[in-house]
Design a protein around this motif. Structure first.
Motif, PDB file in Angstrom:
ATOM      1  N   LYS A  88      38.861  63.120   9.236  1.00 45.96           N
ATOM      2  CA  LYS A  88      39.669  64.071   8.468  1.00 45.96           C
ATOM      3  C   LYS A  88      40.296  63.300   7.313  1.00 45.96           C
ATOM      4  O   LYS A  88      40.286  62.072   7.316  1.00 45.96           O
ATOM      5  N   PRO A  89      40.833  63.998   6.305  1.00 45.96           N
ATOM      6  CA  PRO A  89      41.373  63.288   5.141  1.00 45.96           C
ATOM      7  C   PRO A  89      42.446  62.246   5.473  1.00 45.96           C
ATOM      8  O   PRO A  89      42.504  61.200   4.854  1.00 45.96           O
ATOM      9  N   ASP A  90      43.269  62.504   6.486  1.00 48.26           N
ATOM     10  CA  ASP A  90      44.372  61.595   6.776  1.00 48.26           C
ATOM     11  C   ASP A  90      44.260  60.849   8.099  1.00 48.26           C
ATOM     12  O   ASP A  90      45.106  60.037   8.437  1.00 48.26           O
ATOM     13  N   ARG A  91      43.212  61.122   8.883  1.00 45.37           N
ATOM     14  CA  ARG A  91      43.072  60.474  10.187  1.00 45.37           C
ATOM     15  C   ARG A  91      41.650  60.604  10.706  1.00 45.37           C
ATOM     16  O   ARG A  91      40.854  61.360  10.179  1.00 45.37           O
ATOM     17  N   LYS A  92      41.377  59.853  11.749  1.00 40.69           N
ATOM     18  CA  LYS A  92      40.080  59.908  12.418  1.00 40.69           C
ATOM     19  C   LYS A  92      40.336  60.206  13.883  1.00 40.69           C
ATOM     20  O   LYS A  92      41.211  59.607  14.501  1.00 40.69           O
ATOM     21  N   ILE A  93      39.584  61.167  14.440  1.00 42.60           N
ATOM     22  CA  ILE A  93      39.694  61.520  15.853  1.00 42.60           C
ATOM     23  C   ILE A  93      38.406  61.088  16.532  1.00 42.60           C
ATOM     24  O   ILE A  93      37.310  61.413  16.059  1.00 42.60           O
ATOM     25  N   ILE A  94      38.560  60.349  17.613  1.00 44.28           N
ATOM     26  CA  ILE A  94      37.394  59.863  18.354  1.00 44.28           C
ATOM     27  C   ILE A  94      37.502  60.342  19.795  1.00 44.28           C
ATOM     28  O   ILE A  94      38.495  60.076  20.477  1.00 44.28           O
ATOM     29  N   TYR A  95      36.494  61.074  20.229  1.00 44.68           N
ATOM     30  CA  TYR A  95      36.359  61.443  21.633  1.00 44.68           C
ATOM     31  C   TYR A  95      35.368  60.443  22.218  1.00 44.68           C
ATOM     32  O   TYR A  95      34.220  60.380  21.779  1.00 44.68           O
ATOM     33  N   SER A  96      35.821  59.655  23.184  1.00 41.77           N
ATOM     34  CA  SER A  96      34.966  58.587  23.700  1.00 41.77           C
ATOM     35  C   SER A  96      34.530  58.843  25.135  1.00 41.77           C
ATOM     36  O   SER A  96      35.072  59.711  25.818  1.00 41.77           O
ATOM     37  N   ASP A  97      33.551  58.060  25.556  1.00 42.26           N
ATOM     38  CA  ASP A  97      32.955  58.174  26.890  1.00 42.26           C
ATOM     39  C   ASP A  97      32.481  59.596  27.155  1.00 42.26           C
ATOM     40  O   ASP A  97      32.762  60.189  28.195  1.00 42.26           O
TER      41      ASP A  97
END
Length: 129
Positions: A88-97
């Protein structure tokens, strides 16, 4: 002041061991938590609640395999422990495993497109860009 762009499908992708294997057109994420009420003898209402574990379920729409993944023969049905990255413009979201729980496939000749994939992730990490 700079204006950050809106996320595109290249900003939403599946990653395996640091390699992008697919880009995603859109997603819908839902996180739930089963909390438990703590009851005490003689009390009319619970005295507390105990938080449960969070469950992350993400539905992806229109996955396109990357050229590199096609060359390497990546099989989406055998993928395990991968990540979904959303920039996203101001952050990164990571769904892991991540593990997939449902795949709905349709494609034209010569293309590798998965219509809908439902994922279950063990963790959600949010970082600043």
């Amino acid at each position: 002041m700079s204006i950050a762009g809106f996320p595109t499908s290249s900003d939403i992708y599946l990653e395996v061991d640091g390699m992008r294997v697919a880009v995603v057109q859109s997603y819908a994420a839902k996180t739930t938590k089963n909390s438990t009420a703590v009851e005490a003898f003689g009390e009319a209402e619970p005295v507390a609640t105990v938080p449960g574990q969070a469950a992350h379920v993400i539905e992806l729409t229109r996955l396109y395999a990357t050229d590199e993944a096609i060359r390497d023969g990546v099989d989406f049905y055998s993928l395990e422990n991968f990540s979904l990255v959303i920039c996203k413009p101001d952050r990164k979201i990571i769904y892991s495993d991540c593990q997939w729980s449902a795949i709905q496939e349709s494609a034209n000749i010569g293309s590798m497109v998965l219509e809908k994939v439902t994922l279950v992730a063990s963790r959600r990490i949010e970082t600043g860009v």
